[in-house]
Design a protein around this motif. Structure first.
Motif, mmCIF file in Angstrom:
data_model
loop_
_atom_site.group_PDB
_atom_site.id
_atom_site.type_symbol
_atom_site.label_atom_id
_atom_site.label_comp_id
_atom_site.label_asym_id
_atom_site.label_seq_id
_atom_site.Cartn_x
_atom_site.Cartn_y
_atom_site.Cartn_z
ATOM 1 N N LEU A 302 0.830 -1.208 0.000
ATOM 2 C CA LEU A 302 0.000 0.000 0.000
ATOM 3 C C LEU A 302 0.864 1.257 0.000
ATOM 4 N N HIS A 303 0.599 2.125 -0.948
ATOM 5 C CA HIS A 303 1.377 3.358 -1.113
ATOM 6 C C HIS A 303 0.479 4.527 -1.485
ATOM 7 N N ALA A 304 1.039 5.714 -1.403
ATOM 8 C CA ALA A 304 0.347 6.935 -1.850
ATOM 9 C C ALA A 304 1.436 7.924 -2.214
ATOM 10 N N ASP A 305 1.987 7.743 -3.381
ATOM 11 C CA ASP A 305 3.196 8.469 -3.713
ATOM 12 C C ASP A 305 2.998 9.846 -4.301
ATOM 13 N N ALA A 306 4.138 10.485 -4.518
ATOM 14 C CA ALA A 306 4.142 11.848 -5.062
ATOM 15 C C ALA A 306 4.715 11.828 -6.463
ATOM 16 N N PHE A 307 4.292 12.804 -7.225
ATOM 17 C CA PHE A 307 4.940 13.049 -8.497
ATOM 18 C C PHE A 307 5.646 14.400 -8.342
ATOM 19 N N PHE A 308 6.489 14.745 -9.281
ATOM 20 C CA PHE A 308 7.218 16.005 -9.081
ATOM 21 C C PHE A 308 6.430 17.232 -9.523
ATOM 22 N N THR A 309 5.197 17.009 -10.008
ATOM 23 C CA THR A 309 4.293 18.140 -10.237
ATOM 24 C C THR A 309 2.999 17.837 -9.483
ATOM 25 N N PRO A 310 2.218 18.873 -9.119
ATOM 26 C CA PRO A 310 1.031 18.627 -8.294
ATOM 27 C C PRO A 310 -0.166 18.078 -9.067
ATOM 28 N N ALA A 315 -5.755 6.704 -8.589
ATOM 29 C CA ALA A 315 -5.083 5.509 -8.085
ATOM 30 C C ALA A 315 -4.460 4.718 -9.230
ATOM 31 N N SER A 316 -3.393 3.995 -8.921
ATOM 32 C CA SER A 316 -2.768 3.089 -9.883
ATOM 33 C C SER A 316 -2.501 1.770 -9.180
ATOM 34 N N VAL A 317 -2.475 0.689 -9.967
ATOM 35 C CA VAL A 317 -2.084 -0.609 -9.420
ATOM 36 C C VAL A 317 -0.968 -1.163 -10.298
ATOM 37 N N PHE A 318 0.072 -1.666 -9.631
ATOM 38 C CA PHE A 318 1.231 -2.169 -10.348
ATOM 39 C C PHE A 318 1.465 -3.648 -10.056
ATOM 40 N N VAL A 385 -15.033 4.046 -6.308
ATOM 41 C CA VAL A 385 -14.986 5.007 -5.194
ATOM 42 C C VAL A 385 -14.106 6.217 -5.482
ATOM 43 N N GLY A 386 -13.258 6.136 -6.486
ATOM 44 C CA GLY A 386 -12.373 7.265 -6.759
ATOM 45 C C GLY A 386 -11.863 7.251 -8.181
ATOM 46 N N LYS A 387 -10.993 8.190 -8.466
ATOM 47 C CA LYS A 387 -10.438 8.303 -9.815
ATOM 48 C C LYS A 387 -9.307 7.293 -9.995
ATOM 49 N N LEU A 388 -9.133 6.872 -11.236
ATOM 50 C CA LEU A 388 -7.970 6.046 -11.566
ATOM 51 C C LEU A 388 -6.969 6.897 -12.339
ATOM 52 N N HIS A 389 -5.702 6.643 -12.085
ATOM 53 C CA HIS A 389 -4.673 7.335 -12.861
ATOM 54 C C HIS A 389 -4.521 6.664 -14.217
ATOM 55 N N LYS A 390 -4.529 5.315 -14.182
ATOM 56 C CA LYS A 390 -4.463 4.519 -15.403
ATOM 57 C C LYS A 390 -5.494 3.403 -15.255
ATOM 58 N N GLY A 391 -6.220 3.132 -16.313
ATOM 59 C CA GLY A 391 -7.296 2.158 -16.246
ATOM 60 C C GLY A 391 -6.835 0.705 -16.286
ATOM 61 N N PHE A 415 -2.289 10.246 -5.412
ATOM 62 C CA PHE A 415 -1.073 11.053 -5.412
ATOM 63 C C PHE A 415 -1.113 12.022 -4.237
ATOM 64 N N ILE A 416 -0.255 11.768 -3.271
ATOM 65 C CA ILE A 416 -0.222 12.621 -2.084
ATOM 66 C C ILE A 416 0.270 14.021 -2.454
ATOM 67 N N SER A 417 0.912 14.127 -3.616
ATOM 68 C CA SER A 417 1.445 15.424 -4.076
ATOM 69 C C SER A 417 0.349 16.316 -4.659
ATOM 70 N N ASN A 418 -0.819 15.722 -4.917
ATOM 71 C CA ASN A 418 -1.945 16.493 -5.427
ATOM 72 C C ASN A 418 -2.753 17.004 -4.224
ATOM 73 N N PRO A 419 -2.871 18.325 -4.048
ATOM 74 C CA PRO A 419 -3.496 18.868 -2.834
ATOM 75 C C PRO A 419 -4.878 18.297 -2.535
ATOM 76 N N SER A 420 -5.713 18.101 -3.574
ATOM 77 C CA SER A 420 -7.057 17.602 -3.267
ATOM 78 C C SER A 420 -7.011 16.110 -2.934
ATOM 79 N N GLU A 421 -6.063 15.378 -3.513
ATOM 80 C CA GLU A 421 -5.955 13.961 -3.153
ATOM 81 C C GLU A 421 -5.363 13.789 -1.757
ATOM 82 N N GLU A 422 -4.511 14.717 -1.365
ATOM 83 C CA GLU A 422 -3.967 14.654 -0.004
ATOM 84 C C GLU A 422 -5.105 14.805 1.003
#
Ligand SMILES: [Zn+2]
Length: 459
Positions: A302-310, A315-318, A385-391, A415-422
């Motif tokens: 389980l993760h909630a990572d950041a990108f270098f832009t906001p 969500a993504s699954v790898f 329940v939420g948005k997907l980053h990649k389907g 993405f914890i780096s996105n203010p609304s997702e945080e």
């Protein structure tokens, strides 16, 4: 040495002239303590590399560490007050200027320990680190921890007519008074004496074809390894408002654990096993090792990572990739996650460091196919329940997904780096929705892939 002693004597003069403190090797800038049952860690961060000698005294158990070339300063003195009363390993810390050039640290211990003292070069936000890892001599066994959890829960709500068997362990024989311990024993040794060695498993053709055939029709325990990312020295990503990934994912793991422990699949009891249940560093290879030790049926990191832009969100699954990553973003994310060992502070001289390399080439196509199925089932539920980053499930060389015999996925919840997702990650409502979605995904996966048919070698 003589030169240093001379400089020490003239130290006050040097200071009064306002010159840099060249006479001293290093200045302590920060100290941290990470208590956990598995081991307690003391980190001493400095602006230059430290050199230390340690001496373990057995009775009463204490560790003396002499750090050379430093002066006792307020930052170092803070260690004394940072010891928590409930630290499983450390009873107290004393510090003093032992010689003009040496600070002595005495760590009073609650039990005999195997110390690991090592240094780490600067990485990420950290300067030089001197690390004292204090492992209980009695090594923690993930399986015993899991059983202890069961016993605790069972005691909290004892079933009618149960005996008060207070001491169930991994070696509890089948037929003992503890049905949960029996279940686990049965999971680990279907018809075999415990422990089942890897040699036994590998040498028996029958095992390979039918390792846990449930011919008796008895219940089997389904174990889901939940792997809250990061921890301890490694905060993971940090959101714009200061939310730490390591805290968010541990909370999510707890919510998912509650759901798993109250679920069953095809009449089989489910249990969650957490690779970390406190704020401490667990090397990536050890996370895999722990999941294999409890013979987990699934591994969900389980993760909630950041990108270098906001901007990025969703969500993504790898899953693991044995070759190239499925996209450059996936490769970037794997490289970022795989850095956890450096930031968290892996002692490269121990066997833990080699575990990961040993697992490197063992993963199978079957594991990856199962992981892709699990991943897309989870995506299908998260989408509700939420948005997907990649389907679709992305693939890259994540070190933590390398259990060769356990379907393993890594969920980036947002993405914890996105203010609304945080904000969402901190919302109790969204956390519960997410845990519900992951639970539904896990159950849906088992509905299509009955767990009893799984073939696995032990190790
Ligand atoms: Zn992460």
């Amino acid at each position: 040495m003589k030169r240093r002693a001379l400089l020490v004597q003239s130290g006050s003069l040097v200071l009064s002239l306002g010159l840099p403190e060249l006479s001293w090797g290093a200045t302590i800038v920060n100290v941290r303590i990470w208590p956990a049952p598995e081991y307690s860690r003391v980190t001493i961060e400095s602006d230059a590399a430290l050199s230390a000698k340690q001496l373990f005294v057995a009775n009463p158990p204490r560790l003396a560490v002499d750090i050379e070339g430093i002066r006792l300063n307020p930052a170092l003195k803070e260690l004394v007050a940072k010891v928590k009363a409930d630290d499983p390993n450390i009873a107290g810390i004393r510090v003093g200027q032992f010689t003009p050039t040496t600070v002595r640290l005495v760590i009073d211990l609650k039990q005999p320990i195997r110390p690991q003292v090592f240094t780490l070069a600067p990485v990420a936000a950290y300067q030089h680190r001197l690390v004292l890892d204090l492992y209980p001599e009695q090594e923690a066994d993930p399986l015993e921890a899991l059983i202890a959890d069961q016993v605790r829960e069972q005691k909290a709500a004892p079933p009618a007519g149960s005996s008060n068997s207070s001491n169930a362990t991994a070696t509890a024989p089948p037929g003992s008074a503890d049905p949960l311990a029996d279940l686990i024993a049965q999971k680990l040794m279907p018809g075999k004496p415990f422990p089942l060695s890897s040699a036994t498993a590998a040498s028996s053709a029958n095992d390979a074809e039918d390792p846990r055939a449930n011919s008796s029709g008895t219940e089997r325990l389904i174990i889901i390894a939940l792997d809250p990312g990061h921890g301890g020295e490694d905060p993971g990503a940090i959101g714009p408002a200061g939310t730490r990934e390591k805290d968010v994912v541990l909370r999510l793991a707890h919510l998912l654990r509650d759901r798993i422990n109250n679920s069953a699949v095809h009449g089989n009891t489910m249990r969650a096993y957490l690779t970390r249940d406190a704020d401490f560093f667990v090397p990536l290879g050890v996370r895999v090792q722990k999941a294999r030790r409890v013979q987990a049926d699934l591994f969900v990191s389980l993760h909630a990572d950041a990108f270098f832009t906001p901007d990025p969100q969703g969500a993504s699954v790898f899953a693991l990739s044995q070759g190239a990553a499925s996209s450059s973003a996936a490769r970037w994310m794997a490289a970022r996650e795989n850095k956890a060992d450096q930031i968290g502070g892996l002692n490269v001289k121990t066997k833990d460091a080699t575990v990961q390399r040993a697992l490197l080439d063992m993963s199978t196509t079957a594991q990856i196919n199962d992981s892709l199925q699990l991943g897309s089932t989870l995506l299908g539920e998260i989408r509700r329940v939420g948005k997907l980053h990649k389907g679709r499930v992305e693939q890259a060389g994540f070190a933590v997904l390398k259990a060769p015999d356990i379907p393993s996925v890594l969920v980036e919840a947002a993405f914890i780096s996105n203010p609304s997702e945080e904000i969402k990650l901190n919302s109790e409502t969204y956390q519960n929705q997410l845990a519900d979605a992951l639970m539904r995904g896990i159950l849906a996966y088992f509905a299509r892939n009955p767990p009893l048919a799984r073939v696995r070698a032990t190790s």
